[in-house]
Motif scaffolding. Sequence first.
Motif, PDB file in Angstrom:
ATOM      1  N   TRP A   1       3.427  10.671  -3.391  1.00 59.04           N
ATOM      2  CA  TRP A   1       2.771  10.834  -4.730  1.00 59.04           C
ATOM      3  C   TRP A   1       1.928   9.396  -4.413  1.00 59.04           C
ATOM      4  O   TRP A   1       2.039   8.581  -3.641  1.00 59.04           O
ATOM      5  CB  TRP A   1       3.834  10.411  -5.620  1.00 59.04           C
ATOM      6  N   GLN A   2       0.787   9.542  -4.976  1.00 56.94           N
ATOM      7  CA  GLN A   2      -0.319   8.474  -4.839  1.00 56.94           C
ATOM      8  C   GLN A   2      -0.436   7.917  -6.563  1.00 56.94           C
ATOM      9  O   GLN A   2      -0.765   8.666  -7.441  1.00 56.94           O
ATOM     10  CB  GLN A   2      -1.521   9.048  -4.557  1.00 56.94           C
TER      11      GLN A   2
ATOM     12  N   SER B   1       0.809  -1.055  -0.062  1.00 57.72           N
ATOM     13  CA  SER B   1      -0.005   0.086   0.101  1.00 57.72           C
ATOM     14  C   SER B   1       0.890   1.244   0.126  1.00 57.72           C
ATOM     15  O   SER B   1       0.310   2.312  -0.450  1.00 57.72           O
ATOM     16  CB  SER B   1      -0.992   0.206   1.262  1.00 57.72           C
ATOM     17  N   ARG B   2       2.014   1.209   0.587  1.00 55.60           N
ATOM     18  CA  ARG B   2       2.868   2.202   0.405  1.00 55.60           C
ATOM     19  C   ARG B   2       4.324   2.002   0.719  1.00 55.60           C
ATOM     20  O   ARG B   2       4.821   0.908   1.349  1.00 55.60           O
ATOM     21  CB  ARG B   2       2.561   3.479   1.429  1.00 55.60           C
ATOM     22  N   CYS B   3       5.455   2.701  -0.201  1.00 55.79           N
ATOM     23  CA  CYS B   3       6.709   2.502  -0.211  1.00 55.79           C
ATOM     24  C   CYS B   3       7.323   3.672   0.257  1.00 55.79           C
ATOM     25  O   CYS B   3       6.938   4.979   0.045  1.00 55.79           O
ATOM     26  CB  CYS B   3       7.366   2.138  -1.209  1.00 55.79           C
TER      27      CYS B   3
ATOM     28  N   LEU C   1      -7.484  -1.311   5.671  1.00 52.34           N
ATOM     29  CA  LEU C   1      -8.228  -0.700   4.727  1.00 52.34           C
ATOM     30  C   LEU C   1      -8.394   0.781   5.238  1.00 52.34           C
ATOM     31  O   LEU C   1      -8.375   1.899   4.555  1.00 52.34           O
ATOM     32  CB  LEU C   1      -9.473  -1.177   4.178  1.00 52.34           C
ATOM     33  N   GLU C   2      -9.004   0.792   6.412  1.00 55.15           N
ATOM     34  CA  GLU C   2      -9.609   2.166   7.152  1.00 55.15           C
ATOM     35  C   GLU C   2      -8.316   3.229   7.157  1.00 55.15           C
ATOM     36  O   GLU C   2      -8.328   4.097   6.890  1.00 55.15           O
ATOM     37  CB  GLU C   2     -10.296   1.752   8.250  1.00 55.15           C
ATOM     38  N   ALA C   3      -7.393   2.586   7.842  1.00 51.92           N
ATOM     39  CA  ALA C   3      -6.078   3.155   8.269  1.00 51.92           C
ATOM     40  C   ALA C   3      -5.287   3.889   7.053  1.00 51.92           C
ATOM     41  O   ALA C   3      -4.950   5.163   7.061  1.00 51.92           O
ATOM     42  CB  ALA C   3      -5.192   2.510   8.945  1.00 51.92           C
ATOM     43  N   GLU C   4      -5.393   3.013   6.092  1.00 54.22           N
ATOM     44  CA  GLU C   4      -4.387   3.446   4.912  1.00 54.22           C
ATOM     45  C   GLU C   4      -4.993   4.645   4.062  1.00 54.22           C
ATOM     46  O   GLU C   4      -4.235   5.165   3.452  1.00 54.22           O
ATOM     47  CB  GLU C   4      -3.977   2.264   3.936  1.00 54.22           C
ATOM     48  N   SER C   5      -6.293   4.745   4.282  1.00 54.92           N
ATOM     49  CA  SER C   5      -6.964   5.991   3.489  1.00 54.92           C
ATOM     50  C   SER C   5      -6.712   7.284   4.212  1.00 54.92           C
ATOM     51  O   SER C   5      -6.729   8.430   3.722  1.00 54.92           O
ATOM     52  CB  SER C   5      -8.397   5.549   3.374  1.00 54.92           C
ATOM     53  N   ASN C   6      -5.891   7.255   5.423  1.00 53.22           N
ATOM     54  CA  ASN C   6      -5.865   8.528   6.123  1.00 53.22           C
ATOM     55  C   ASN C   6      -4.357   8.737   6.172  1.00 53.22           C
ATOM     56  O   ASN C   6      -3.912   8.923   7.238  1.00 53.22           O
ATOM     57  CB  ASN C   6      -6.394   8.232   7.741  1.00 53.22           C
TER      58      ASN C   6
ATOM     59  N   LEU D   1       0.579   4.570  -2.225  1.00 57.68           N
ATOM     60  CA  LEU D   1       1.646   5.980  -1.930  1.00 57.68           C
ATOM     61  C   LEU D   1       2.941   5.460  -2.183  1.00 57.68           C
ATOM     62  O   LEU D   1       3.399   4.549  -1.503  1.00 57.68           O
ATOM     63  CB  LEU D   1       1.179   6.199  -0.424  1.00 57.68           C
ATOM     64  N   THR D   2       3.637   6.493  -2.554  1.00 59.34           N
ATOM     65  CA  THR D   2       5.340   6.744  -2.220  1.00 59.34           C
ATOM     66  C   THR D   2       5.487   8.043  -1.419  1.00 59.34           C
ATOM     67  O   THR D   2       5.217   8.863  -1.890  1.00 59.34           O
ATOM     68  CB  THR D   2       5.973   6.738  -3.792  1.00 59.34           C
ATOM     69  N   GLU D   3       6.381   7.711  -0.356  1.00 64.82           N
ATOM     70  CA  GLU D   3       6.628   8.707   0.255  1.00 64.82           C
ATOM     71  C   GLU D   3       8.068   9.050   0.457  1.00 64.82           C
ATOM     72  O   GLU D   3       8.850   8.021   0.586  1.00 64.82           O
ATOM     73  CB  GLU D   3       6.027   8.706   1.886  1.00 64.82           C
ATOM     74  N   VAL D   4       8.397  10.254   0.589  1.00 65.37           N
ATOM     75  CA  VAL D   4      10.062  10.630   0.898  1.00 65.37           C
ATOM     76  C   VAL D   4       9.992  11.509   2.146  1.00 65.37           C
ATOM     77  O   VAL D   4       9.318  12.502   2.191  1.00 65.37           O
ATOM     78  CB  VAL D   4      10.594  11.523  -0.091  1.00 65.37           C
ATOM     79  N   LEU D   5      10.658  11.207   3.169  1.00 66.96           N
ATOM     80  CA  LEU D   5      10.795  11.678   4.570  1.00 66.96           C
ATOM     81  C   LEU D   5      11.955  12.320   4.806  1.00 66.96           C
ATOM     82  O   LEU D   5      13.026  11.619   4.578  1.00 66.96           O
ATOM     83  CB  LEU D   5      10.095  10.893   5.496  1.00 66.96           C
TER      84      LEU D   5
END
Length: 300
Positions: free
Chosen positions: A209-210, A175-177, A294-299, A216-220
């Motif tokens: 980015w979505q 779901s995200r990287c 599924l609920e958590a990832e949408s937030n 999602l792909t995130e850079v922190l």
Amino acid sequence: MLAVQPKPETAKSLDHVVLLVRDADAAAAVYERLGFHVRPLAEHEDIGSRNRVVHFRQTYLEFIDFEGAREDVAGPYMDRFQLGEGLVHVSLTSDRLEDDRARLEAIGMQPYPILSARRRITLPDGSFGETASRCFYLWREDNRYLSLFFSDHPKPHMIFIPEFVRHDNGATEVSRCVYMSTTLAADRDYFSQCFGSEPVEENPDRLAWQGPRGDLTEVLSPSAAQARYGELLTLHTPAPLPGVGIALHYRVADSERSRATLEAAGLTVRELDEGSIGVAAVDAVGCIAVFESLEAESNF
């Protein structure tokens, strides 16, 4: 800076993620303890690298072992071992590699030649097949392990196999990287060009980015990574590298099932914000494993 001109038809999602390991079988054993089903060892016939794969509905995770591989392919990966094993390379989707190479060249980027990544695999009925996957790299030298590459699959039925998406932990998809980086301004430009879209969120400590599939792909920044993951994060900074991948999040329908599987294996499970649970990088081949409902990832 290159001008970003996003087009809906070029927007990209995650195709697969690559973890660099010294021994693919040993890495597979770690992930089997995490409750994943990992496929048997296979070899890229034209590259010489070996891998073991975890399948999801539309993506997959690949443990790559470069022993005996072509030096021109393996060489750029090796500096990642300065930080140990872990997330090293991420592929985006491509309907046709030739079209994406032409798009990137037209905006001044320098994609590498197309490679064959075909490998012989065992199918659910015990027979054998061969993938027809191809890829091209787009290495960057300012932050090499925040480089992306592109893959297409002329025989998708040999890659995305529903029978193999049966994980005891209930995971169905990546779901995200997530990356940690010290060069967010440069990362923004490069990732926007590759994804064919602008960030859906940006501030001095986070870019996101979505993809069209919702991934999602995130850079922190290092401080943002530490604030989110805390003791799950082995590294406080990516030094001596400018950036590195740090976490993969998996979509699950029932986080309690995930927790039960992980705890039964003797793993320490940590609560994260947003109602998700995580396993430390040290227990997951150098890459934090987060299971989010599924609920958590949408937030996000």
